[in-house]
Every structure is written in structure tokens, then in C-alpha cells.
Design a protein around this motif. Structure first.
Motif, PDB file in Angstrom:
ATOM      1  N   HIS A 211       0.839  -1.203   0.000  1.00  0.00           N
ATOM      2  CA  HIS A 211       0.000   0.000   0.000  1.00  0.00           C
ATOM      3  C   HIS A 211       0.875   1.254   0.000  1.00  0.00           C
ATOM      4  CE1 HIS A 211      -3.387   2.621   1.097  1.00  0.00           C
ATOM      5  NE2 HIS A 211      -2.580   3.148   1.994  1.00  0.00           N
ATOM      6  N   GLU A 212       1.906   1.266   0.842  1.00  0.00           N
ATOM      7  CA  GLU A 212       2.791   2.427   0.936  1.00  0.00           C
ATOM      8  C   GLU A 212       3.612   2.595  -0.335  1.00  0.00           C
ATOM      9  OE1 GLU A 212       4.927   1.509   4.464  1.00  0.00           O
ATOM     10  OE2 GLU A 212       3.394   2.334   5.819  1.00  0.00           O
ATOM     11  N   ALA A 213       4.056   1.470  -0.917  1.00  0.00           N
ATOM     12  CA  ALA A 213       4.850   1.537  -2.148  1.00  0.00           C
ATOM     13  C   ALA A 213       4.024   2.082  -3.301  1.00  0.00           C
ATOM     14  CB  ALA A 213       5.398   0.151  -2.494  1.00  0.00           C
ATOM     15  N   ARG A 216       3.622   5.769  -2.942  1.00  0.00           N
ATOM     16  CA  ARG A 216       4.828   6.499  -3.347  1.00  0.00           C
ATOM     17  C   ARG A 216       4.953   6.565  -4.861  1.00  0.00           C
ATOM     18  NH1 ARG A 216       7.145   3.645   1.018  1.00  0.00           N
ATOM     19  NH2 ARG A 216       7.955   2.056  -0.425  1.00  0.00           N
ATOM     20  N   GLU A 217       4.618   5.457  -5.525  1.00  0.00           N
ATOM     21  CA  GLU A 217       4.697   5.423  -6.983  1.00  0.00           C
ATOM     22  C   GLU A 217       3.728   6.413  -7.618  1.00  0.00           C
ATOM     23  OE1 GLU A 217       6.550   3.705  -9.274  1.00  0.00           O
ATOM     24  OE2 GLU A 217       7.842   3.149  -7.602  1.00  0.00           O
ATOM     25  N   GLU A 218       2.565   6.585  -6.991  1.00  0.00           N
ATOM     26  CA  GLU A 218       1.530   7.437  -7.561  1.00  0.00           C
ATOM     27  C   GLU A 218       1.576   8.860  -7.012  1.00  0.00           C
ATOM     28  OE1 GLU A 218      -2.026   5.258  -6.693  1.00  0.00           O
ATOM     29  OE2 GLU A 218      -1.790   3.937  -8.426  1.00  0.00           O
ATOM     30  N   ALA A 219       2.597   9.129  -6.201  1.00  0.00           N
ATOM     31  CA  ALA A 219       2.667  10.437  -5.536  1.00  0.00           C
ATOM     32  C   ALA A 219       3.147  11.554  -6.443  1.00  0.00           C
ATOM     33  CB  ALA A 219       3.580  10.357  -4.313  1.00  0.00           C
ATOM     34  N   ASN A 220       3.532  11.231  -7.667  1.00  0.00           N
ATOM     35  CA  ASN A 220       3.965  12.256  -8.610  1.00  0.00           C
ATOM     36  C   ASN A 220       2.863  12.532  -9.621  1.00  0.00           C
ATOM     37  OD1 ASN A 220       6.637  12.482  -7.516  1.00  0.00           O
ATOM     38  ND2 ASN A 220       7.091  10.508  -8.468  1.00  0.00           N
ATOM     39  N   LEU A 221       2.332  13.732  -9.580  1.00  0.00           N
ATOM     40  CA  LEU A 221       1.240  14.114 -10.474  1.00  0.00           C
ATOM     41  C   LEU A 221       1.753  14.179 -11.911  1.00  0.00           C
ATOM     42  CD1 LEU A 221      -1.737  14.942 -10.237  1.00  0.00           C
ATOM     43  CD2 LEU A 221      -0.973  17.311 -10.195  1.00  0.00           C
ATOM     44  N   LEU A 237      -9.501  11.866  -9.991  1.00  0.00           N
ATOM     45  CA  LEU A 237      -9.498  12.561  -8.706  1.00  0.00           C
ATOM     46  C   LEU A 237      -8.634  11.810  -7.700  1.00  0.00           C
ATOM     47  CD1 LEU A 237     -10.568  14.886  -7.010  1.00  0.00           C
ATOM     48  CD2 LEU A 237     -12.619  13.511  -6.533  1.00  0.00           C
ATOM     49  N   SER A 238      -8.761  10.483  -7.678  1.00  0.00           N
ATOM     50  CA  SER A 238      -7.938   9.673  -6.792  1.00  0.00           C
ATOM     51  C   SER A 238      -6.459   9.872  -7.099  1.00  0.00           C
ATOM     52  CB  SER A 238      -8.320   8.196  -6.945  1.00  0.00           C
ATOM     53  OG  SER A 238      -7.459   7.362  -6.189  1.00  0.00           O
ATOM     54  N   GLU A 239      -6.135   9.952  -8.370  1.00  0.00           N
ATOM     55  CA  GLU A 239      -4.753  10.161  -8.820  1.00  0.00           C
ATOM     56  C   GLU A 239      -4.215  11.500  -8.308  1.00  0.00           C
ATOM     57  OE1 GLU A 239      -3.677  11.403 -13.103  1.00  0.00           O
ATOM     58  OE2 GLU A 239      -3.576   9.220 -13.118  1.00  0.00           O
ATOM     59  N   VAL A 240      -5.024  12.546  -8.430  1.00  0.00           N
ATOM     60  CA  VAL A 240      -4.625  13.873  -7.974  1.00  0.00           C
ATOM     61  C   VAL A 240      -4.408  13.886  -6.462  1.00  0.00           C
ATOM     62  CG1 VAL A 240      -5.395  16.271  -7.717  1.00  0.00           C
ATOM     63  CG2 VAL A 240      -5.728  15.073  -9.890  1.00  0.00           C
ATOM     64  N   LEU A 241      -5.312  13.250  -5.723  1.00  0.00           N
ATOM     65  CA  LEU A 241      -5.232  13.275  -4.259  1.00  0.00           C
ATOM     66  C   LEU A 241      -4.068  12.430  -3.734  1.00  0.00           C
ATOM     67  CD1 LEU A 241      -9.029  13.175  -3.429  1.00  0.00           C
ATOM     68  CD2 LEU A 241      -7.453  15.089  -3.141  1.00  0.00           C
ATOM     69  N   LEU A 242      -3.769  11.342  -4.413  1.00  0.00           N
ATOM     70  CA  LEU A 242      -2.612  10.549  -4.016  1.00  0.00           C
ATOM     71  C   LEU A 242      -1.326  11.350  -4.154  1.00  0.00           C
ATOM     72  CD1 LEU A 242      -3.477   7.045  -5.513  1.00  0.00           C
ATOM     73  CD2 LEU A 242      -2.979   7.521  -3.122  1.00  0.00           C
ATOM     74  N   ALA A 243      -1.277  12.182  -5.187  1.00  0.00           N
ATOM     75  CA  ALA A 243      -0.095  13.014  -5.402  1.00  0.00           C
ATOM     76  C   ALA A 243      -0.026  14.156  -4.397  1.00  0.00           C
ATOM     77  CB  ALA A 243      -0.097  13.559  -6.824  1.00  0.00           C
TER      78      ALA A 243
END
Length: 341
Positions: A211-213, A216-221, A237-243
Motif C-alpha cells: 500500500h505504501e509503495a 509512493r509510486e503514484e505520488a507524482n502528479l 481525482l484519486s490520482e490527484v489526491l494521491l499526489a
């Protein structure tokens, strides 16, 4: 008193309690429905991700077996009958990963009166053994800040078990084997269950790492997000919020669909506009004013951000979105917190 009379007296008392339970079943079932709905509403309000919330009223057979238990001296273990049982109503909350167990416990402790809390996993760790892992709560519907829909069951006690899907699977299988067993469980089976418990703990830990990995992978918009004019979707939206909010947990998947509707209601209809709002937000202001007891889920914290940005207009436009009849009053309470100095 004859020996037969001495033996039949406790049995008659148990049967009287079972009959009392049967007579109260409709009321108890109604209370369970209200309590379960209040739990789901609280988890939804906090934007928590979970797999399942499921409740049950203890069966007459189960109550009969429990009330028939005696201590080493032969006296009833539950002398006051139903009044001694805290788990006549029971609810299970199943999460996906271990950290969410603690978040759910904290959320429910803010919704109901806590009479007892037991971290079974911590007990196992302290003993240096492996086995059943879950967090058990004995809660009560209190007269103050009573959850919506629960006014008719003030004073009702109930048990909540919070565990991960893997812990739940282990517990269900282990209980099924022991319940159906004739006689003592062979040591080899006990050992197998212990080994399985250890593997499940390892798997739960790996799920957290995965989950954490992924976060981190998706944390770059994506570089083109700022200029994307297409309609906002729950996935985008999920993608934006993860970043933007990597330290806040994902919410339940269907909640992102609801959040899209909230954004649309305020004219935020594209990825570009969503990125503009979310990327420029003063998240620390929201966190400080709301004083979350744990990192709020994506949907909850954005709901609060929109409330901060649009105030009464946001309440007017979104109070009827979703199935929470108490949403307007909750929003007004939260707006006061956001506006406090």
C-alpha cells in the motif's frame, strides 16, 4: 430439595432469560440496524476505507450456551442473565490493512461511549505468542451526542470487533474447526493454526508495505495534469489526491464518485480545475481547525476544504447529495470549527 430439582433450577433460569431474549428480538434487531447505520455513517464521514460492516443479534442457542456456563465452584458464570452479556448485539468492521484498524477504533470511540477496549494482537505480542488478532470494543449508545438514528436505543451496549480481512478469515476458519470438533483438538492442528497465524501477520505487514509503495509510486502528479480540461472522474481525482495528499489514506472507492458530485456542484468539473483547487489549498489550516484524531481520508479532508472555501453556499448546494440525512447539521458544525480562530 432433590438433586433433580437442584439441577433443573439453573436450567429453568436460563430458559427464562432465553424467552426474554426472544421477546426482545424485534427491538434488538431495530437497535442493531440503527447502530450499524451509525457506524457506517461515521466511517464514511471520516473518509475511511473498509471492506465490510456486518452486524448480528446473538441467537437464542448461543445465549443459552453462554448463560449455561459455570465457574469452577459450579455457580453460574453470568448470574444476572442477559444483563451480564455485552455481546447480544455484535458488529464486525473488516478493513483491508492493519493501520486502518486503529483508525476505525479511534473513529468509533468518538461516536459511542467506550466501556471496554481490548487489543487482542497487542496481548499476543506481550505474551510472545501468535494467535487470534483483532481489536474488541464494548460500546454503548450514550445520551449525549447520540448518533443520528440511535435516539431509540440509548443505553444499548454492543460489541464491535475490528480486524483485517486476513485476520477475519483466520478467525472464522479457526472458530469453525473448533466449534465442529468432537473432543480436544489434536496438537498438530493447534500448531498448524499457530503457523497460519504467523503467516497471516507477515502477509498483513506486506500488504501495508505494498500500500505504501503504491502510494509512493503514484505520488507524482502527471506533468500534463495542470492543463487537462477533460471532465473530472473518480479515477482522475484519486490520482490527484494521491499526489497531493500522500500521507492521508485512500477512501472507499465509491466515495470518490460522491466527491466528484460535490466538486461538480461547486463548478469544479475538470481535472484542471480540481488540480488548481487542490494544489493551492492550505491543507495545514484545514488540519489545524478540524483537529483530526488521525489522518482524514481523502474524501473527508476535501469535503472540509470545499466547506472552508465556499461556506454556506457549499452547504446549500450539497446538503442533499448522498444518503446522510444529517449532512446539513454536520456541515454547519464543521464550518464553525473551520471558521474558529
Amino acid at each position: 430439595m432433590t438433586e433433580q430439582e437442584r439441577i433443573s433450577e439453573p436450567a429453568a433460569a436460563v430458559e427464562a432469560q432465553v424467552a426474554k431474549l426472544t421477546a426482545q428480538h424485534a427491538r434488538l434487531a431495530g437497535s442493531l440496524t440503527a447502530i450499524q447505520a451509525a457506524i457506517e455513517a461515521r466511517l464514511r464521514d471520516d473518509g475511511l476505507n473498509y471492506h465490510l460492516v456486518k452486524g448480528r443479534v446473538k441467537t437464542a442457542e448461543s445465549v443459552r450456551g453462554k448463560l449455561s456456563k459455570t465457574g469452577t465452584d459450579g455457580t453460574p458464570k453470568y448470574p444476572n442473565g442477559l444483563d451480564d452479556l455485552d455481546d447480544i448485539l455484535g458488529v464486525r468492521v473488516i478493513t483491508y490493512i492493519e493501520p486502518d484498524v486503529a483508525n476505525v477504533v479511534t473513529a468509533l470511540a468518538g461516536q459511542f461511549r467506550v466501556l471496554e477496549t481490548t487489543d487482542k494482537k497487542a496481548q499476543q505480542v506481550n505474551k510472545g505468542v501468535l494467535g487470534y488478532a483483532a481489536h474488541h470494543l464494548i460500546l454503548e449508545v450514550g445520551p449525549d451526542n447520540t448518533p443520528g438514528g440511535c435516539a431509540g436505543c440509548i443505553g444499548q451496549r454492543f460489541e464491535v470487533q475490528v480486524k483485517t480481512v486476513l485476520q477475519h478469515a483466520w478467525a472464522e476458519f479457526e472458530h469453525d474447526i473448533r466449534y465442529k470438533a468432537v473432543g480436544a483438538i489434536p496438537p498438530a492442528i493447534d500448531r498448524a493454526f499457530t503457523l497460519a497465524s504467523g503467516l497471516i501477520e507477515l502477509a498483513d505487514n506486506e500488504f501495508v508495505k505494498i500500500h505504501e509503495a503504491v502510494a509512493r509510486e503514484e505520488a507524482n502528479l502527471p506533468a500534463d495534469a495542470q492543463g487537462r480540461a477533460e471532465p473530472i472522474t473518480s479515477d482522475a481525482l484519486s490520482e490527484v489526491l494521491l499526489a497531493e495528499l500522500p500521507d492521508h489514506p485512500r477512501s472507499k472507492k465509491e466515495q470518490y464518485d460522491w466527491l466528484v458530485n460535490l466538486l461538480n456542484a461547486m463548478g469544479i468539473t475538470t481535472v484542471e480545475k480540481a488540480v488548481g483547487l487542490i494544489g493551492s489549498a492550505d491543507w495545514n489550516h484545514v488540519r489545524e481547525r478540524m483537529a483530526y484524531k488521525f489522518p482524514a481520508g481523502h474524501v473527508r479532508i476535501v469535503d472540509d476544504l470545499l466547506l472552508k472555501e465556499f461556506g454556506d453556499q457549499y452547504i446549500k448546494e450539497t446538503k442533499s447529495l448522498g444518503d446522510d440525512r444529517a449532512r446539513e447539521s454536520k456541515l454547519r458544525f464543521r464550518l464553525k470549527k473551520l471558521e474558529s480562530s
